[in-house]
Each structure stands twice: as C-alpha cells, then as structure tokens.
Design a protein around this motif. Structure first.
Motif, short mmCIF file in Angstrom:
data_model
loop_
_atom_site.label_atom_id
_atom_site.label_comp_id
_atom_site.label_asym_id
_atom_site.label_seq_id
_atom_site.Cartn_x
_atom_site.Cartn_y
_atom_site.Cartn_z
N THR A 145 -4.55 -6.19 -5.61
CA THR A 145 -3.91 -6.61 -4.37
C THR A 145 -4.29 -5.60 -3.29
O THR A 145 -4.15 -4.40 -3.50
CB THR A 145 -2.37 -6.63 -4.52
N THR A 146 -4.78 -6.10 -2.17
CA THR A 146 -5.17 -5.21 -1.07
C THR A 146 -4.26 -5.45 0.12
O THR A 146 -4.02 -6.60 0.51
CB THR A 146 -6.64 -5.47 -0.66
N VAL A 147 -3.74 -4.36 0.68
CA VAL A 147 -2.87 -4.44 1.85
C VAL A 147 -3.55 -3.68 2.99
O VAL A 147 -3.87 -2.50 2.85
CB VAL A 147 -1.48 -3.83 1.56
N ALA B 157 0.96 -1.25 -3.47
CA ALA B 157 -0.02 -1.20 -2.37
C ALA B 157 0.71 -1.11 -1.02
O ALA B 157 0.31 -0.34 -0.14
CB ALA B 157 -0.93 -2.42 -2.41
N LEU B 158 1.81 -1.86 -0.87
CA LEU B 158 2.58 -1.79 0.39
C LEU B 158 3.15 -0.39 0.61
O LEU B 158 3.07 0.15 1.72
CB LEU B 158 3.77 -2.76 0.33
N SER B 159 3.73 0.20 -0.46
CA SER B 159 4.36 1.53 -0.33
C SER B 159 3.34 2.57 0.13
O SER B 159 3.59 3.35 1.06
CB SER B 159 4.98 1.97 -1.66
N THR C 25 2.84 11.49 -2.76
CA THR C 25 2.25 11.68 -4.10
C THR C 25 2.32 10.36 -4.87
O THR C 25 3.05 9.45 -4.48
CB THR C 25 3.06 12.71 -4.91
N LEU C 26 1.61 10.30 -6.00
CA LEU C 26 1.68 9.09 -6.84
C LEU C 26 3.11 8.85 -7.30
O LEU C 26 3.58 7.71 -7.33
CB LEU C 26 0.76 9.25 -8.06
N ASP C 27 3.83 9.93 -7.65
CA ASP C 27 5.23 9.76 -8.07
C ASP C 27 6.06 9.17 -6.93
O ASP C 27 6.92 8.32 -7.15
CB ASP C 27 5.85 11.10 -8.50
N GLY C 28 5.78 9.64 -5.71
CA GLY C 28 6.50 9.12 -4.53
C GLY C 28 6.21 7.64 -4.31
O GLY C 28 7.10 6.84 -3.99
N VAL C 29 4.95 7.26 -4.47
CA VAL C 29 4.57 5.84 -4.31
C VAL C 29 5.31 5.01 -5.36
O VAL C 29 5.88 3.96 -5.07
CB VAL C 29 3.03 5.65 -4.49
N LYS D 199 -6.28 0.65 4.69
CA LYS D 199 -6.40 -0.35 3.62
C LYS D 199 -6.12 0.32 2.28
O LYS D 199 -6.71 1.37 1.98
CB LYS D 199 -7.83 -0.87 3.63
N VAL D 200 -5.23 -0.28 1.50
CA VAL D 200 -4.87 0.27 0.19
C VAL D 200 -4.94 -0.84 -0.84
O VAL D 200 -4.58 -1.98 -0.53
CB VAL D 200 -3.43 0.85 0.24
#
Ligand code: MEV
Length: 343
Positions: A33-35, A137-139, A151-155, A3-4
């Motif tokens: 938004t939660t996925v 959230a999907l990524s 990483t956050l940059d990758g997301v 869950k993200v």
C-alpha cells in the motif's frame, strides 16, 4: 510530496488464537500500500481501489476521531463493538478515513490540510492485512509530513491506534508485520508485545506457497473476531489452545524445513478455524481438494472468505488443482521489507 509504502501480511499460522494471547507466525507479503501526501487547503483523501474521494476540514476530522475514540471506550466496556463498527463503516468507511486523519493530524500537530492519495495492490478485506498496511503507511507518511523522525516502534504504536478504531480489539500482529516486515513471531504480552524476527531461524526459501482469493468476506475483521468472542468460552478456548500449540510446532517445522509437518499443521489449523466458525464452503472445498493431492491449505487472517494460503512441494500440480476449481492462484512472495519511504 512524501511517499511511503508498507506491505500486506499473511498468517502462516495463529490467526484468531493470537487475539487470546497465543503466538502467531506472520509473513510480510509482496503486495504493498502506498500513501502519498502533500500540503493542501482542506483534507482531500482518495483511494484508487474504491475510486472515491472524501474532502473534509480539520475540525470534522478531529470530531470524528474523538467520536471514534469515545465509542471505542464504551464498546470496550460492553465487550461489544457493533456500535463502533457501524460508525466506522458509515459512508463507505468515510468515517474511518476522517477519524484516522483526525487522530494523526492531532498526534503530529498538523495544522494545514493535506492531499492524501492511496494506491494499493492489497485487496481490501481479503485477509492480507489491507487495513494494517494502510495504517502503517499512513502513520509514517503523516509523521514524515510533520517533519518527525518517528522510529519503527513509534510507527507501529500509531498504526495500532488506527487498527483499534477499525477492528475494536486487534492483536497488533498484523500492523507489527506490515511495519517491521520479514517473518515475524508475534505474541500479545504485558507490558510489551513479543515481536521477534524469524529470519535467522528460518533462513531457507519458502517457495512452495501460493495464495488463492476465494470471495469478498461479508464481515470485516472486527466482526469476525467478535463472532469468535461470542462462542461458548470452553468450546472456543479448546481450539485457541490447540492452535497455539501448533504455532510452536510450526516454528520448528519451518526451521527444519520439515514440510510434511508444515502441511499437517496448516491443515489442522484450518480444521480448528472452521470449528471456530470463520470458514466458508468455498474455503472448505479448496482445503479438501488440496489435501486430496497431498498438499495443505488454510484461510488467512480473519476468514469469512478472502485469501487462502496453500502449499505443495509440486507447485505446478497445486496450481492446476486450484485452477480446476475455477480460481486463479497468486504467487506468494513471503518475508518482504516492511514500511519504507519511497523516493
Ligand atoms: C486478522 O488478520 C488476524 C486476526 O487474528 C485478528 C488479529 O490478530 O487482530 C483474526
């Protein structure tokens, strides 16, 4: 199950002009938004906001992703994204969901099917970054499912690819804010966008703000960006440059807690956005009423309806004025945490 969640966003200032290289100040907002994803036979995608469910195979998802990317390239050359937008909107945005899933499954090497459940209190198409908070959230959720420690940059880079297939040429400001969270200074730049946290410079409470939902926009973000792009270039550029200068002034006004100046800048931005053709009579009416009581109000994001950001030192008076016009003000929690894995 993984869950993200990711927040929505609010433009304090700079929307539309940011597409043309001007800076923007954007805050992550306390609606998320939660996925939730888990392994399944096929892909089963549902979003509680729309009460719909799409079931499809990996092959179909990959086909839609390839088609969306092909259309994006064609449309980019033609400087007109209408064809991509009608493809993406087909079947109540079913094509977008399939293309997004295809793109992510390919990127992270996912061979199995997945059950994907989306819950969100960010209303769709409201200027609160619903597509960006979903893309972020999907990524992250797909990356986690595939066992990749992105990483956050990758997301953020992955979310931007999803944003491109739904909006054509977004600036990247929305997804960056939903990804990193906080209060963000964003500017498109080569080879890398400028994304800076303003948390140290603007470290006081930002609590005189409220949000007002006007009505659902008839056009989506990509279409409203296209509408501005179609304006006569000199007319548009004059307003874009003016908004850009106001963003720079807004940063020091916010840092110095000069809310008189903050209000003037918000109101002037709204007037420029109206001249760019993205306001509607309901927004103009709220803007005029809030301005009359000594406050400030502006549309947020792409416009055409959706959310407005309003400010007044006397929040109670502001809320009463908004209610007097027949709208219910929402609390605006600004500068919240970005994407996170939920326990
Ligand atoms: C939409 O939330 C903000 C716009 O500036 C578009 C973008 O930045 O991609 C209108």
């Amino acid at each position: 199950m993984t869950k993200v969640s990711a927040p929505g966003k609010v433009h304090l200032i700079g929307e539309h002009a940011v597409v043309y290289g001007e800076p923007a100040i954007i805050a992550a907002v306390g609606r998320r938004t939660t996925v939730a994803v888990e392994k399944s036979g096929s892909f089963i995608y549902s979003d509680s906001r729309f009460g719909n469910r799409n079931e499809f195979s990996r092959e179909e998802a990959l086909e839609k992703a390839a088609e969306a990317q092909r259309l994006w390239k064609d449309c980019f050359e033609k400087k007109n994204f209408s064809e991509l937008f009608s493809f993406i909107k087909n079947d109540g945005y079913g094509n977008y969901r399939k293309a997004a899933v295809g793109l992510l499954a390919k990127k992270f090497g996912i061979d199995s099917g997945m059950k994907i459940d989306v819950h969100s209190d960010v209303p769709a198409g409201s200027g609160l970054g619903s597509s960006s908070s979903l893309a972020v959230a999907l990524s992250k959720a797909f990356a986690e499912f595939a066992g990749k420690n992105l990483t956050l940059d990758g997301v953020n880079e992955t979310a931007f690819e999803l944003e491109q297939i739904i909006h054509g040429t977004p600036s990247g400001g929305d997804n960056s804010t939903c990804c990193y969270g906080g209060l963000v200074w964003f500017q498109r730049s080569q080879p890398k966008n400028i994304i800076t946290s303003l948390k140290d410079e603007i470290n006081h409470e930002m609590d005189g703000f409220v949000l007002v939902y006007t009505k659902p926009p008839e056009k989506n973000t990509g279409e409203l960006v296209q509408l501005v792009r179609n304006l006569e270039e000199e007319y548009r550029n004059r307003r874009v440059k003016a908004i850009g200068s106001m963003v720079v002034e807004m940063k020091s006004a916010l840092a110095g807690a000069d809310f008189g100046k903050v209000k003037r800048l918000m109101n002037m931005t709204q007037e420029n956005l109206a001249e760019l053709g993205v306001s509607i009579p309901e927004i103009d009416e709220i803007h005029a009423a809030v301005k009359r009581i000594g406050g400030a109000a502006k549309l947020c994001g792409a416009g055409g309806g959706g959310i407005m950001l309003c400010y007044h030192e006397d929040k109670q008076k502001l809320k009463e004025t908004i209610r007097g016009l027949g709208y219910e003000p929402w609390e605006a929690e600004l500068g919240v945490e970005g994407v996170r894995v939920e326990k």
